[in-house]
Design a protein around this motif. Structure first.
Motif, PDB file in Angstrom:
ATOM      1  N   ASP A  44      -8.917   4.606  12.450  1.00 22.54           N
ATOM      2  CA  ASP A  44      -8.888   6.057  12.530  1.00 22.54           C
ATOM      3  C   ASP A  44      -7.458   6.518  12.284  1.00 22.54           C
ATOM      4  OD1 ASP A  44      -8.833   8.736  13.201  1.00 22.54           O
ATOM      5  OD2 ASP A  44     -10.014   8.500  15.037  1.00 22.54           O
ATOM      6  N   PRO A  45      -7.192   7.210  11.187  1.00 23.70           N
ATOM      7  CA  PRO A  45      -5.812   7.614  10.897  1.00 23.70           C
ATOM      8  C   PRO A  45      -5.223   8.573  11.933  1.00 23.70           C
ATOM      9  CG  PRO A  45      -7.354   8.688   9.408  1.00 23.70           C
ATOM     10  CD  PRO A  45      -8.131   7.646  10.139  1.00 23.70           C
ATOM     11  N   ALA A  46      -6.073   9.376  12.565  1.00 21.04           N
ATOM     12  CA  ALA A  46      -5.570  10.328  13.560  1.00 21.04           C
ATOM     13  C   ALA A  46      -4.936   9.591  14.734  1.00 21.04           C
ATOM     14  CB  ALA A  46      -6.695  11.237  14.044  1.00 21.04           C
ATOM     15  N   ASP A  47      -5.569   8.508  15.174  1.00 17.95           N
ATOM     16  CA  ASP A  47      -5.022   7.724  16.278  1.00 17.95           C
ATOM     17  C   ASP A  47      -3.678   7.117  15.896  1.00 17.95           C
ATOM     18  OD1 ASP A  47      -7.244   8.295  17.784  1.00 17.95           O
ATOM     19  OD2 ASP A  47      -8.248   6.376  17.401  1.00 17.95           O
ATOM     20  N   PHE A  48      -3.601   6.585  14.686  1.00 15.06           N
ATOM     21  CA  PHE A  48      -2.358   5.970  14.213  1.00 15.06           C
ATOM     22  C   PHE A  48      -1.233   6.997  14.143  1.00 15.06           C
ATOM     23  CE2 PHE A  48       0.674   4.997  10.907  1.00 15.06           C
ATOM     24  CZ  PHE A  48       0.964   3.651  11.088  1.00 15.06           C
ATOM     25  N   LEU A  49      -1.493   8.129  13.521  1.00 13.32           N
ATOM     26  CA  LEU A  49      -0.455   9.150  13.343  1.00 13.32           C
ATOM     27  C   LEU A  49       0.016   9.705  14.678  1.00 13.32           C
ATOM     28  CD1 LEU A  49      -1.945  10.997  10.246  1.00 13.32           C
ATOM     29  CD2 LEU A  49       0.113   9.570  10.285  1.00 13.32           C
ATOM     30  N   ASP A  50      -0.919   9.909  15.600  1.00  7.77           N
ATOM     31  CA  ASP A  50      -0.540  10.392  16.921  1.00  7.77           C
ATOM     32  C   ASP A  50       0.360   9.382  17.625  1.00  7.77           C
ATOM     33  OD1 ASP A  50      -0.919  12.220  19.331  1.00  7.77           O
ATOM     34  OD2 ASP A  50      -1.689  10.335  20.121  1.00  7.77           O
ATOM     35  N   PHE A  51       0.013   8.124  17.538  1.00 10.57           N
ATOM     36  CA  PHE A  51       0.808   7.070  18.188  1.00 10.57           C
ATOM     37  C   PHE A  51       2.187   6.954  17.539  1.00 10.57           C
ATOM     38  CE2 PHE A  51       2.280   2.791  18.976  1.00 10.57           C
ATOM     39  CZ  PHE A  51       1.871   2.513  20.272  1.00 10.57           C
ATOM     40  N   ALA A  52       2.232   6.913  16.213  1.00 12.84           N
ATOM     41  CA  ALA A  52       3.490   6.695  15.497  1.00 12.84           C
ATOM     42  C   ALA A  52       4.488   7.826  15.703  1.00 12.84           C
ATOM     43  CB  ALA A  52       3.213   6.510  14.011  1.00 12.84           C
ATOM     44  N   HIS A  53       3.994   9.047  15.860  1.00  4.54           N
ATOM     45  CA  HIS A  53       4.886  10.206  15.928  1.00  4.54           C
ATOM     46  C   HIS A  53       5.120  10.709  17.360  1.00  4.54           C
ATOM     47  CE1 HIS A  53       3.581  10.845  11.526  1.00  4.54           C
ATOM     48  NE2 HIS A  53       4.776  10.301  11.557  1.00  4.54           N
ATOM     49  N   GLU A  75      -7.393   0.715   4.516  1.00  2.00           N
ATOM     50  CA  GLU A  75      -8.072  -0.041   3.456  1.00  2.00           C
ATOM     51  C   GLU A  75      -8.689  -1.327   4.004  1.00  2.00           C
ATOM     52  OE1 GLU A  75      -8.568   0.520   0.218  1.00  2.00           O
ATOM     53  OE2 GLU A  75      -7.525   2.437   0.070  1.00  2.00           O
ATOM     54  N   GLU A  76      -7.972  -2.039   4.855  1.00  2.00           N
ATOM     55  CA  GLU A  76      -8.408  -3.366   5.274  1.00  2.00           C
ATOM     56  C   GLU A  76      -9.216  -3.371   6.576  1.00  2.00           C
ATOM     57  OE1 GLU A  76      -5.423  -6.355   5.182  1.00  2.00           O
ATOM     58  OE2 GLU A  76      -4.706  -5.809   3.173  1.00  2.00           O
ATOM     59  N   TYR A  77      -9.006  -2.340   7.430  1.00  2.00           N
ATOM     60  CA  TYR A  77      -9.675  -2.366   8.734  1.00  2.00           C
ATOM     61  C   TYR A  77     -10.397  -1.068   9.083  1.00  2.00           C
ATOM     62  CZ  TYR A  77      -7.020  -6.637   9.381  1.00  2.00           C
ATOM     63  OH  TYR A  77      -6.505  -7.897   9.237  1.00  2.00           O
ATOM     64  N   GLY A  78     -10.264  -0.058   8.250  1.00  2.00           N
ATOM     65  CA  GLY A  78     -10.973   1.194   8.485  1.00  2.00           C
ATOM     66  C   GLY A  78     -10.570   1.891   9.771  1.00  2.00           C
ATOM     67  N   TYR A 134       0.792  -1.226   0.000  1.00  2.00           N
ATOM     68  CA  TYR A 134       0.000   0.000   0.000  1.00  2.00           C
ATOM     69  C   TYR A 134       0.830   1.283   0.000  1.00  2.00           C
ATOM     70  CZ  TYR A 134      -3.966  -3.033   1.160  1.00  2.00           C
ATOM     71  OH  TYR A 134      -4.936  -4.006   1.146  1.00  2.00           O
ATOM     72  N   GLY A 135       2.136   1.181   0.194  1.00  2.00           N
ATOM     73  CA  GLY A 135       2.970   2.381   0.239  1.00  2.00           C
ATOM     74  C   GLY A 135       3.215   2.873   1.643  1.00  2.00           C
ATOM     75  N   THR A 136       2.242   2.719   2.527  1.00  2.00           N
ATOM     76  CA  THR A 136       2.411   2.996   3.953  1.00  2.00           C
ATOM     77  C   THR A 136       1.584   1.981   4.741  1.00  2.00           C
ATOM     78  OG1 THR A 136       0.524   4.515   4.135  1.00  2.00           O
ATOM     79  CG2 THR A 136       2.689   5.499   3.622  1.00  2.00           C
ATOM     80  N   THR A 137       2.024   1.716   5.975  1.00  2.00           N
ATOM     81  CA  THR A 137       1.251   0.836   6.856  1.00  2.00           C
ATOM     82  C   THR A 137      -0.124   1.429   7.122  1.00  2.00           C
ATOM     83  OG1 THR A 137       3.310   0.111   7.905  1.00  2.00           O
ATOM     84  CG2 THR A 137       1.266  -0.328   9.095  1.00  2.00           C
ATOM     85  N   LEU A 138      -0.164   2.743   7.314  1.00  2.00           N
ATOM     86  CA  LEU A 138      -1.440   3.407   7.577  1.00  2.00           C
ATOM     87  C   LEU A 138      -2.437   3.152   6.462  1.00  2.00           C
ATOM     88  CD1 LEU A 138      -3.342   5.334   9.027  1.00  2.00           C
ATOM     89  CD2 LEU A 138      -2.092   7.251   7.989  1.00  2.00           C
TER      90      LEU A 138
END
Length: 246
Positions: free
Chosen positions: A88-97, A83-86, A74-78
């Motif tokens: 919340d990108p905000a939660d992911f980005l906050d956690f990753a950074h 795509e596969e689990y829907g 997909y180019g990024t894990t996010l």
């Protein structure tokens, strides 16, 4: 042709007119505006692995393998998780950074070089705006950029997808024929080159143990016009037209 990271390729010679037309300067963020010695990206990478481990109840090795799968597909894990689990990108980005920038030192030489460039300066990153602001702020260069185009602005479609660059160009009214793109991953320069930008590949001055060899190799190809391991040194003469290399 690829070369090992510890064998520096001789960059194509700079000419007086190579950047004379450029008044839009576009920079990737991670491993482009700072050196890998700052240990910024390895922390983000590890946080993504941890996110997957906690989300799926996986051990570290399995989580890492899943992360690589999403990155390749997909180019990024996010993007894969959306795509596969829907998720919340905000939660992911906050956690990753959520990382420690202690080893990231201010870089006044880079700030001076960017400030002296004629025209507009923009950041185009697959990371988040908050991450870019934190990193560029710690480097002491944030004030030199007009804006940041992040993964949210891109609709979570990462570089090197052509649509992401086209969206960026449209939003910021950038003429690619008057632009230069600085990147640490050569495949992310394919579209900029095709669109008419000058392209510069940033390679590490020493091998980075936290990245794949292909991600830090000096590439010779039609889409890579220049190669440097010293961004500040490369930029410095470009901000002084009378001192640009001949």
């Amino acid at each position: 042709m690829t070369m090992p990271a510890d064998t520096q390729a001789a960059p194509p010679p700079l000419t007086a007119d190579a950047f004379a037309h450029v008044d839009h300067w576009i920079f990737d963020l991670d491993n482009t505006l700072y050196s890998h010695e700052a240990r910024v990206w390895p922390q983000v990478d590890a946080r993504i692995t941890l996110f997957l481990a906690e989300m799926f109840g996986l051990d570290g090795l399995s989580s890492r393998a899943l992360q690589k799968y999403y990155y390749q597909r997909y180019g990024t894990t996010l993007k894969g998780l959306m795509e596969e689990y829907g998720i919340d990108p905000a939660d992911f980005l906050d956690f990753a950074h959520r990382i420690d920038l202690t080893l990231l030192d201010p870089n006044p030489a880079l700030g001076d070089a960017i400030a002296a460039l004629p025209g507009r300066k923009l950041i185009l990153t697959n990371g988040s705006r908050g991450h870019a602001e934190n990193v560029a702020g710690k480097l002491g260069i944030l004030q030199h950029f007009e804006d940041i185009f992040d993964i949210v602005e891109a609709g979570f479609t990462p570089k090197p997808e052509r649509s992401t660059y086209e969206h960026f160009l449209l939003k910021h009214a950038v003429d690619p024929g008057r632009a230069a793109m600085f990147e640490d991953i050569e495949k992310n320069l394919l579209v900029p080159s095709a669109l008419g930008m000058q392209t510069v590949l940033i390679v590490p001055s020493t091998p980075d143990p936290f990245r794949e060899a292909w991600e830090q190799a000096a590439i010779e190809g039609r889409h890579v016009h220049h190669v440097t391991a010293d961004l500040a040194g490369f930029l410095a003469p470009l901000g002084r037209p009378d001192e640009r290399p001949a």
